[in-house]
Design a protein around this motif. Sequence first.
Motif, PDB file in Angstrom:
ATOM      1  N   GLN A 195       0.842  -1.194   0.000  1.00  0.00           N
ATOM      2  CA  GLN A 195       0.000   0.000   0.000  1.00  0.00           C
ATOM      3  C   GLN A 195       0.874   1.240   0.000  1.00  0.00           C
ATOM      4  O   GLN A 195       1.114   1.866   1.022  1.00  0.00           O
ATOM      5  CB  GLN A 195      -0.932  -0.007   1.221  1.00  0.00           C
ATOM      6  CG  GLN A 195      -1.980  -1.107   1.192  1.00  0.00           C
ATOM      7  CD  GLN A 195      -2.766  -1.172   2.485  1.00  0.00           C
ATOM      8  OE1 GLN A 195      -2.215  -1.417   3.550  1.00  0.00           O
ATOM      9  NE2 GLN A 195      -4.068  -0.946   2.389  1.00  0.00           N
ATOM     10  N   THR A 196       1.369   1.599  -1.183  1.00  0.00           N
ATOM     11  CA  THR A 196       2.212   2.781  -1.286  1.00  0.00           C
ATOM     12  C   THR A 196       1.335   4.028  -1.426  1.00  0.00           C
ATOM     13  O   THR A 196       0.160   3.938  -1.800  1.00  0.00           O
ATOM     14  CB  THR A 196       3.147   2.690  -2.498  1.00  0.00           C
ATOM     15  OG1 THR A 196       2.378   2.838  -3.703  1.00  0.00           O
ATOM     16  CG2 THR A 196       3.885   1.358  -2.533  1.00  0.00           C
ATOM     17  N   VAL A 197       1.929   5.165  -1.147  1.00  0.00           N
ATOM     18  CA  VAL A 197       1.171   6.409  -1.246  1.00  0.00           C
ATOM     19  C   VAL A 197       0.692   6.633  -2.675  1.00  0.00           C
ATOM     20  O   VAL A 197      -0.470   6.970  -2.912  1.00  0.00           O
ATOM     21  CB  VAL A 197       2.014   7.608  -0.775  1.00  0.00           C
ATOM     22  CG1 VAL A 197       1.214   8.904  -0.904  1.00  0.00           C
ATOM     23  CG2 VAL A 197       2.468   7.419   0.660  1.00  0.00           C
ATOM     24  N   ASN A 202      -7.782   5.926  -5.272  1.00  0.00           N
ATOM     25  CA  ASN A 202      -8.827   6.357  -4.346  1.00  0.00           C
ATOM     26  C   ASN A 202      -8.971   7.869  -4.351  1.00  0.00           C
ATOM     27  O   ASN A 202      -7.983   8.601  -4.400  1.00  0.00           O
ATOM     28  CB  ASN A 202      -8.486   5.893  -2.919  1.00  0.00           C
ATOM     29  CG  ASN A 202      -8.359   4.387  -2.806  1.00  0.00           C
ATOM     30  OD1 ASN A 202      -9.336   3.684  -2.655  1.00  0.00           O
ATOM     31  ND2 ASN A 202      -7.114   3.901  -2.862  1.00  0.00           N
ATOM     32  N   ASP A 203     -10.212   8.320  -4.280  1.00  0.00           N
ATOM     33  CA  ASP A 203     -10.475   9.756  -4.207  1.00  0.00           C
ATOM     34  C   ASP A 203     -10.120  10.313  -2.839  1.00  0.00           C
ATOM     35  O   ASP A 203      -9.614  11.425  -2.714  1.00  0.00           O
ATOM     36  CB  ASP A 203     -11.956  10.050  -4.502  1.00  0.00           C
ATOM     37  CG  ASP A 203     -12.331   9.714  -5.935  1.00  0.00           C
ATOM     38  OD1 ASP A 203     -11.451   9.824  -6.805  1.00  0.00           O
ATOM     39  OD2 ASP A 203     -13.497   9.331  -6.172  1.00  0.00           O
ATOM     40  N   GLU A 204     -10.389   9.543  -1.805  1.00  0.00           N
ATOM     41  CA  GLU A 204     -10.095   9.969  -0.439  1.00  0.00           C
ATOM     42  C   GLU A 204      -9.091   8.998   0.170  1.00  0.00           C
ATOM     43  O   GLU A 204      -9.324   7.791   0.216  1.00  0.00           O
ATOM     44  CB  GLU A 204     -11.365  10.010   0.405  1.00  0.00           C
ATOM     45  CG  GLU A 204     -12.403  11.012  -0.082  1.00  0.00           C
ATOM     46  CD  GLU A 204     -11.941  12.453   0.096  1.00  0.00           C
ATOM     47  OE1 GLU A 204     -11.111  12.697   1.005  1.00  0.00           O
ATOM     48  OE2 GLU A 204     -12.401  13.321  -0.670  1.00  0.00           O
ATOM     49  N   VAL A 205      -7.982   9.528   0.653  1.00  0.00           N
ATOM     50  CA  VAL A 205      -6.948   8.705   1.280  1.00  0.00           C
ATOM     51  C   VAL A 205      -6.765   9.153   2.723  1.00  0.00           C
ATOM     52  O   VAL A 205      -6.534  10.337   2.990  1.00  0.00           O
ATOM     53  CB  VAL A 205      -5.608   8.811   0.521  1.00  0.00           C
ATOM     54  CG1 VAL A 205      -4.523   8.015   1.244  1.00  0.00           C
ATOM     55  CG2 VAL A 205      -5.760   8.325  -0.910  1.00  0.00           C
ATOM     56  N   ARG A 252       2.155  15.685   3.970  1.00  0.00           N
ATOM     57  CA  ARG A 252       2.085  17.034   4.558  1.00  0.00           C
ATOM     58  C   ARG A 252       0.634  17.482   4.694  1.00  0.00           C
ATOM     59  O   ARG A 252       0.245  18.045   5.725  1.00  0.00           O
ATOM     60  CB  ARG A 252       2.879  18.020   3.697  1.00  0.00           C
ATOM     61  CG  ARG A 252       2.768  19.465   4.157  1.00  0.00           C
ATOM     62  CD  ARG A 252       3.632  20.375   3.304  1.00  0.00           C
ATOM     63  NE  ARG A 252       5.044  20.281   3.659  1.00  0.00           N
ATOM     64  CZ  ARG A 252       6.017  20.955   3.036  1.00  0.00           C
ATOM     65  NH1 ARG A 252       5.720  21.735   2.009  1.00  0.00           N
ATOM     66  NH2 ARG A 252       7.272  20.834   3.424  1.00  0.00           N
ATOM     67  N   SER A 253      -0.186  17.221   3.674  1.00  0.00           N
ATOM     68  CA  SER A 253      -1.580  17.663   3.717  1.00  0.00           C
ATOM     69  C   SER A 253      -2.379  16.926   4.792  1.00  0.00           C
ATOM     70  O   SER A 253      -3.301  17.485   5.390  1.00  0.00           O
ATOM     71  CB  SER A 253      -2.246  17.479   2.347  1.00  0.00           C
ATOM     72  OG  SER A 253      -2.397  16.100   2.046  1.00  0.00           O
ATOM     73  N   LEU A 254      -2.012  15.653   5.058  1.00  0.00           N
ATOM     74  CA  LEU A 254      -2.719  14.873   6.071  1.00  0.00           C
ATOM     75  C   LEU A 254      -2.239  15.177   7.489  1.00  0.00           C
ATOM     76  O   LEU A 254      -2.888  14.788   8.463  1.00  0.00           O
ATOM     77  CB  LEU A 254      -2.556  13.371   5.790  1.00  0.00           C
ATOM     78  CG  LEU A 254      -3.279  12.821   4.562  1.00  0.00           C
ATOM     79  CD1 LEU A 254      -2.913  11.355   4.345  1.00  0.00           C
ATOM     80  CD2 LEU A 254      -4.786  12.966   4.697  1.00  0.00           C
ATOM     81  N   GLU A 255      -1.095  15.849   7.595  1.00  0.00           N
ATOM     82  CA  GLU A 255      -0.521  16.232   8.896  1.00  0.00           C
ATOM     83  C   GLU A 255      -0.408  15.020   9.826  1.00  0.00           C
ATOM     84  O   GLU A 255      -0.769  15.072  11.006  1.00  0.00           O
ATOM     85  CB  GLU A 255      -1.366  17.317   9.553  1.00  0.00           C
ATOM     86  CG  GLU A 255      -1.442  18.612   8.748  1.00  0.00           C
ATOM     87  CD  GLU A 255      -2.253  19.687   9.447  1.00  0.00           C
ATOM     88  OE1 GLU A 255      -3.031  19.353  10.361  1.00  0.00           O
ATOM     89  OE2 GLU A 255      -2.098  20.863   9.084  1.00  0.00           O
ATOM     90  N   VAL A 256       0.133  13.933   9.279  1.00  0.00           N
ATOM     91  CA  VAL A 256       0.193  12.693  10.063  1.00  0.00           C
ATOM     92  C   VAL A 256       1.528  12.493  10.770  1.00  0.00           C
ATOM     93  O   VAL A 256       1.658  11.592  11.596  1.00  0.00           O
ATOM     94  CB  VAL A 256      -0.090  11.464   9.165  1.00  0.00           C
ATOM     95  CG1 VAL A 256      -1.500  11.496   8.638  1.00  0.00           C
ATOM     96  CG2 VAL A 256       0.912  11.379   8.021  1.00  0.00           C
ATOM     97  N   LEU A 257       2.516  13.311  10.478  1.00  0.00           N
ATOM     98  CA  LEU A 257       3.850  13.098  11.056  1.00  0.00           C
ATOM     99  C   LEU A 257       4.281  14.278  11.911  1.00  0.00           C
ATOM    100  O   LEU A 257       5.459  14.641  11.939  1.00  0.00           O
ATOM    101  CB  LEU A 257       4.861  12.850   9.925  1.00  0.00           C
ATOM    102  CG  LEU A 257       4.552  11.672   8.996  1.00  0.00           C
ATOM    103  CD1 LEU A 257       5.569  11.583   7.880  1.00  0.00           C
ATOM    104  CD2 LEU A 257       4.507  10.360   9.782  1.00  0.00           C
ATOM    105  N   THR A 258       3.341  14.850  12.613  1.00  0.00           N
ATOM    106  CA  THR A 258       3.644  16.054  13.389  1.00  0.00           C
ATOM    107  C   THR A 258       4.142  15.759  14.798  1.00  0.00           C
ATOM    108  O   THR A 258       4.701  16.638  15.453  1.00  0.00           O
ATOM    109  CB  THR A 258       2.402  16.952  13.479  1.00  0.00           C
ATOM    110  OG1 THR A 258       1.318  16.195  14.059  1.00  0.00           O
ATOM    111  CG2 THR A 258       1.991  17.444  12.092  1.00  0.00           C
ATOM    112  N   ASP A 259       3.944  14.515  15.280  1.00  0.00           N
ATOM    113  CA  ASP A 259       4.331  14.220  16.662  1.00  0.00           C
ATOM    114  C   ASP A 259       5.502  13.250  16.755  1.00  0.00           C
ATOM    115  O   ASP A 259       5.761  12.680  17.817  1.00  0.00           O
ATOM    116  CB  ASP A 259       3.133  13.660  17.441  1.00  0.00           C
ATOM    117  CG  ASP A 259       2.633  12.337  16.864  1.00  0.00           C
ATOM    118  OD1 ASP A 259       2.986  12.022  15.710  1.00  0.00           O
ATOM    119  OD2 ASP A 259       1.903  11.627  17.576  1.00  0.00           O
ATOM    120  N   GLU A 260       6.238  13.077  15.666  1.00  0.00           N
ATOM    121  CA  GLU A 260       7.389  12.177  15.686  1.00  0.00           C
ATOM    122  C   GLU A 260       8.627  12.886  16.229  1.00  0.00           C
ATOM    123  O   GLU A 260       8.784  14.098  16.099  1.00  0.00           O
ATOM    124  CB  GLU A 260       7.688  11.655  14.273  1.00  0.00           C
ATOM    125  CG  GLU A 260       6.510  11.005  13.580  1.00  0.00           C
ATOM    126  CD  GLU A 260       5.864   9.914  14.408  1.00  0.00           C
ATOM    127  OE1 GLU A 260       6.566   8.960  14.779  1.00  0.00           O
ATOM    128  OE2 GLU A 260       4.673  10.027  14.698  1.00  0.00           O
TER     129      GLU A 260
END
Length: 268
Positions: A54-56, A63-66, A106-114
């Motif tokens: 499951q690569t980006v 998919n329209d929404e990831v 960056r748009s999903l802001e998923v790596l902000t607490d690493e």
Amino acid sequence: MKKIAIYGKGGIGKSTTTSNLSAAFSEDGLKVCQIGCDPKNDSTRLLLGRICSQTVLDMVRDNDEVAAEDIVHTGYNGIKCVEAGGPEPGVGCAGRGIIVALEKLRSLEVLTDEDLIMYDVLGDVVCGGFAVPIREGYATDIYIVSSGELMSLYAANNIAKGVKRFAMRGGVRLGGIIGNGRNTPNEQQLLQEFAKRLHTQLIAFIPRDVIVNKAENNRQTVLQYAPESAQAGVYRKLAHDIWHNENMAIPTPMSFEELEKLVAEYGN
């Protein structure tokens, strides 16, 4: 948050080195994410115990929404794993996969607490896509994996040229050369002199050891497969040295003629 990119010639051992470093950092209690920037999507294989399917790029294309959980996977010791992915062989631009992947993250802001993000990046920086981690400020600390072989050093020198170019615009710096031993003549001494010519350091020399191959055959890092081995200690020390490294420099790349002469001096 520390942001590190590991560059080097294809096949030189970047993914093995990066994965073992990620494992070592996680053992120290750090929250780590490793992002594979290679269309083969095999950077995180040793952490996940499998090839990430499951690569980006695949998820965005189909998919329209990831959502974050579609592209961020959990590997060894809680390490977050992401693979940028790429097009089918012979079709499209592999560098484009990196651009799309990093923009999506960056748009999903998923790596902000690493505490630490590790980028494992293919080849040199001739293609603009592969330069994105340093060009756009995703990574600030650059390390180059190289052996004492001429073409590996040639790629490392090219990468240093890219780091120099982007260092003039911002905070990106070269933290050192990571020597990955191939048992060539006077290899460690050659790499030390090469690093010196680039105005950086040989931050580690990783000896060639069959335990690395055994761990890879079992789809594990050395730290997981043989945690008490001397090789695991090498990776742990490198992680410590990188975390505390203050010797960050703008490199001074060599001409190809100078590089050939240097290799001839040490290799004959």
